[in-house]
Design a protein around this motif. Sequence first.
Motif, PDB file in Angstrom:
ATOM      1  N   ALA A 131       0.895  -1.155   0.000  1.00 51.30           N
ATOM      2  CA  ALA A 131       0.000   0.000   0.000  1.00 51.30           C
ATOM      3  C   ALA A 131       0.925   1.194   0.000  1.00 51.30           C
ATOM      4  O   ALA A 131       2.005   1.118   0.573  1.00 51.30           O
ATOM      5  CB  ALA A 131      -0.839  -0.002   1.262  1.00 51.30           C
ATOM      6  N   SER A 132       0.512   2.287  -0.625  1.00 51.17           N
ATOM      7  CA  SER A 132       1.468   3.393  -0.670  1.00 51.17           C
ATOM      8  C   SER A 132       0.809   4.733  -0.925  1.00 51.17           C
ATOM      9  O   SER A 132      -0.200   4.831  -1.619  1.00 51.17           O
ATOM     10  CB  SER A 132       2.497   3.121  -1.764  1.00 51.17           C
ATOM     11  OG  SER A 132       3.435   4.165  -1.829  1.00 51.17           O
ATOM     12  N   THR A 133       1.441   5.761  -0.353  1.00 48.02           N
ATOM     13  CA  THR A 133       1.070   7.129  -0.719  1.00 48.02           C
ATOM     14  C   THR A 133       1.891   7.551  -1.944  1.00 48.02           C
ATOM     15  O   THR A 133       1.838   8.701  -2.351  1.00 48.02           O
ATOM     16  CB  THR A 133       1.302   8.100   0.457  1.00 48.02           C
ATOM     17  OG1 THR A 133       2.670   7.973   0.883  1.00 48.02           O
ATOM     18  CG2 THR A 133       0.390   7.787   1.633  1.00 48.02           C
ATOM     19  N   GLY A 134       2.682   6.655  -2.489  1.00 54.93           N
ATOM     20  CA  GLY A 134       3.358   6.915  -3.760  1.00 54.93           C
ATOM     21  C   GLY A 134       4.820   6.515  -3.837  1.00 54.93           C
ATOM     22  O   GLY A 134       5.242   5.859  -4.786  1.00 54.93           O
ATOM     23  N   ASN A 135       5.604   6.900  -2.832  1.00 54.47           N
ATOM     24  CA  ASN A 135       7.042   6.622  -2.936  1.00 54.47           C
ATOM     25  C   ASN A 135       7.378   5.144  -2.758  1.00 54.47           C
ATOM     26  O   ASN A 135       8.223   4.605  -3.478  1.00 54.47           O
ATOM     27  CB  ASN A 135       7.819   7.459  -1.911  1.00 54.47           C
ATOM     28  CG  ASN A 135       7.977   8.885  -2.379  1.00 54.47           C
ATOM     29  OD1 ASN A 135       8.193   9.134  -3.558  1.00 54.47           O
ATOM     30  ND2 ASN A 135       7.867   9.842  -1.456  1.00 54.47           N
ATOM     31  N   THR A 136       6.726   4.501  -1.809  1.00 49.63           N
ATOM     32  CA  THR A 136       6.962   3.065  -1.638  1.00 49.63           C
ATOM     33  C   THR A 136       6.578   2.328  -2.916  1.00 49.63           C
ATOM     34  O   THR A 136       7.263   1.390  -3.343  1.00 49.63           O
ATOM     35  CB  THR A 136       6.151   2.503  -0.448  1.00 49.63           C
ATOM     36  OG1 THR A 136       6.488   3.260   0.708  1.00 49.63           O
ATOM     37  CG2 THR A 136       6.442   1.035  -0.189  1.00 49.63           C
ATOM     38  N   LEU A 232      12.821  14.749  11.248  1.00 48.82           N
ATOM     39  CA  LEU A 232      12.329  14.053  10.049  1.00 48.82           C
ATOM     40  C   LEU A 232      10.802  13.977  10.053  1.00 48.82           C
ATOM     41  O   LEU A 232      10.174  14.046  11.112  1.00 48.82           O
ATOM     42  CB  LEU A 232      12.936  12.648   9.940  1.00 48.82           C
ATOM     43  CG  LEU A 232      12.362  11.487  10.774  1.00 48.82           C
ATOM     44  CD1 LEU A 232      12.997  10.187  10.356  1.00 48.82           C
ATOM     45  CD2 LEU A 232      12.519  11.700  12.239  1.00 48.82           C
ATOM     46  N   PRO A 233      10.210  13.844   8.848  1.00 45.84           N
ATOM     47  CA  PRO A 233       8.759  13.686   8.777  1.00 45.84           C
ATOM     48  C   PRO A 233       8.347  12.287   9.233  1.00 45.84           C
ATOM     49  O   PRO A 233       9.115  11.339   9.092  1.00 45.84           O
ATOM     50  CB  PRO A 233       8.465  13.868   7.284  1.00 45.84           C
ATOM     51  CG  PRO A 233       9.733  13.577   6.576  1.00 45.84           C
ATOM     52  CD  PRO A 233      10.857  13.874   7.518  1.00 45.84           C
ATOM     53  N   VAL A 234       7.123  12.184   9.743  1.00 44.91           N
ATOM     54  CA  VAL A 234       6.617  10.880  10.195  1.00 44.91           C
ATOM     55  C   VAL A 234       5.257  10.614   9.564  1.00 44.91           C
ATOM     56  O   VAL A 234       4.341  11.439   9.654  1.00 44.91           O
ATOM     57  CB  VAL A 234       6.499  10.843  11.739  1.00 44.91           C
ATOM     58  CG1 VAL A 234       5.891   9.520  12.199  1.00 44.91           C
ATOM     59  CG2 VAL A 234       7.862  11.043  12.390  1.00 44.91           C
ATOM     60  N   ASN A 236       3.895   6.646   8.217  1.00 43.39           N
ATOM     61  CA  ASN A 236       3.567   5.310   8.720  1.00 43.39           C
ATOM     62  C   ASN A 236       4.553   4.886   9.816  1.00 43.39           C
ATOM     63  O   ASN A 236       4.443   3.824  10.384  1.00 43.39           O
ATOM     64  CB  ASN A 236       3.589   4.309   7.554  1.00 43.39           C
ATOM     65  CG  ASN A 236       2.642   3.150   7.762  1.00 43.39           C
ATOM     66  OD1 ASN A 236       1.647   3.277   8.488  1.00 43.39           O
ATOM     67  ND2 ASN A 236       2.938   2.024   7.167  1.00 43.39           N
ATOM     68  N   ALA A 237       5.552   5.720  10.041  1.00 41.24           N
ATOM     69  CA  ALA A 237       6.489   5.629  11.173  1.00 41.24           C
ATOM     70  C   ALA A 237       7.571   4.562  11.037  1.00 41.24           C
ATOM     71  O   ALA A 237       8.251   4.243  12.014  1.00 41.24           O
ATOM     72  CB  ALA A 237       5.730   5.477  12.490  1.00 41.24           C
ATOM     73  N   GLY A 238       7.770   4.040   9.838  1.00 40.13           N
ATOM     74  CA  GLY A 238       8.865   3.086   9.639  1.00 40.13           C
ATOM     75  C   GLY A 238      10.224   3.767   9.695  1.00 40.13           C
ATOM     76  O   GLY A 238      11.173   3.245  10.270  1.00 40.13           O
ATOM     77  N   PRO A 335       6.702  18.197  -0.575  1.00 43.63           N
ATOM     78  CA  PRO A 335       6.198  18.833   0.646  1.00 43.63           C
ATOM     79  C   PRO A 335       6.478  18.034   1.928  1.00 43.63           C
ATOM     80  O   PRO A 335       7.007  18.589   2.904  1.00 43.63           O
ATOM     81  CB  PRO A 335       4.699  18.966   0.381  1.00 43.63           C
ATOM     82  CG  PRO A 335       4.600  19.107  -1.102  1.00 43.63           C
ATOM     83  CD  PRO A 335       5.694  18.232  -1.658  1.00 43.63           C
ATOM     84  N   ALA A 336       6.146  16.737   1.943  1.00 42.24           N
ATOM     85  CA  ALA A 336       6.342  15.959   3.181  1.00 42.24           C
ATOM     86  C   ALA A 336       7.778  16.054   3.670  1.00 42.24           C
ATOM     87  O   ALA A 336       8.045  16.071   4.878  1.00 42.24           O
ATOM     88  CB  ALA A 336       5.978  14.491   2.942  1.00 42.24           C
ATOM     89  N   SER A 337       8.704  16.139   2.735  1.00 47.93           N
ATOM     90  CA  SER A 337      10.123  16.145   3.089  1.00 47.93           C
ATOM     91  C   SER A 337      10.536  17.420   3.788  1.00 47.93           C
ATOM     92  O   SER A 337      11.591  17.469   4.413  1.00 47.93           O
ATOM     93  CB  SER A 337      10.970  16.000   1.826  1.00 47.93           C
ATOM     94  OG  SER A 337      10.652  14.811   1.186  1.00 47.93           O
TER      95      SER A 337
END
Length: 398
Positions: A131-136, A232-234, A236-238, A335-337
């Motif tokens: 499952a992914s928000t895109g990068n994975t 760092l951004p968090v 799914n917290a991996g 943005p998340a970064s």
Amino acid sequence: MVGAGVDSASQALTNRHTSKTQIEIRSIGTKYIQKKLSSAEFLCYTLRMAYQGVLHKYGILLDLPLYSQTVSLLEGNTPLIKADNLSRQLGDFELFIKYEGLNPTGSFKDRGMTAAISEALGRGATTVICASTGNTAASAAAYAARAGMKSIVLIPQGKVAAGKLAGAIAYGAQVIQIDGSFDDALTMVIEITNKHPICLVNSINPYRIEGQKTSAFEICDVLGSAPDWLCLPVGNAGNITSYWAGFKQYHEMKAAGLPQILGVQAAGAAPLVLGHSIEKPETVATAIRIGKPARGEQALQAAEESNGRIIAVSDEQILDMQKMLAKLEGIWVEPASAAGLAGLVDEIANGNLNPKGKRVVAICTGHGLKDPDIITKDMNKPSIVPPRLEALEEIILG
Ligand code: F0G
């Protein structure tokens, strides 16, 4: 000093191990020129010494099964860039950006994906899913392609940035949109992998965590010790889980010290700050638009053990920091970064964190090119001039 990051990275490159390697490379080069080595021998020596990805460099420190078969795109070894223009505006301290957007598929996910796919291939898996928000998704698709495996990616409908979706498609993944959130998609991939022989490559997979520890190792190797703060951004917290595990492991081995960790969530998707999951997370930073982080407990533990914390910042703060970083330092991140740095600025402004004399590392997790629309949608269209010098002079000189 502008460009001091280059100094510091090259200083790191001349640490004992590397300078020994450089001397070896030079003497091998001399022998080759003197025809004391054949072309094949020369190639053998130099290939062995060349950078070959995080498993080659740090594999001995990672808990991966012996049957793993390395699948690498030479990920890792990303620059730690000194950000003096930014730190000058914030206070008297050393600030470094770990630019993880320079990994092969444009995000930090490649560090964990090389490990997860290498394990999956070694065990004979033929299909991976996430499952992914895109990068994975993009990373899993690329490494699976390289391993000759099929990849399936589940993404929340309409909430994945263009560069990430394009990547997943280009690398040949079967892309499925879920009429729901990332959290719904994660639940579904867990269910399907419990039922069918498909390998899950989300960060629930322990090998993802192992691979992602390598960024903490690199930071310690380059700086000679752990920084005072890591922000760092968090989502799914991996990643926060991996960094903390990596720094702890390195400290046990080399007494490198431990950073205080500042994890940063987006205010509309901040379950770890609010203390409960969120049904409908919302943020412009779609990478971290997550309401039920799979490794939430570990993230809270990492923040607490490190004497740090997890905080939330608004979308406006995130976007302001994205622009500031690009305009002051020439580093364009998605943005998340920018959330980690936005959190740092917030903590400094609120008097919760005094950076004076400290060394701070901000992890910038993904490249700006992943999400170009966020910049172009509000921009003024570049001016159009006829192809004449006077017209150009008029527009530039007024
Ligand atoms: N930054 C970026 C650019 C990300 O893509 C993610 C997560 C994070 C930060 C947060 O990392 O989840 O380990 O806390 N992206 C995942 C994905 C969820 O599917 O690509 P995390």
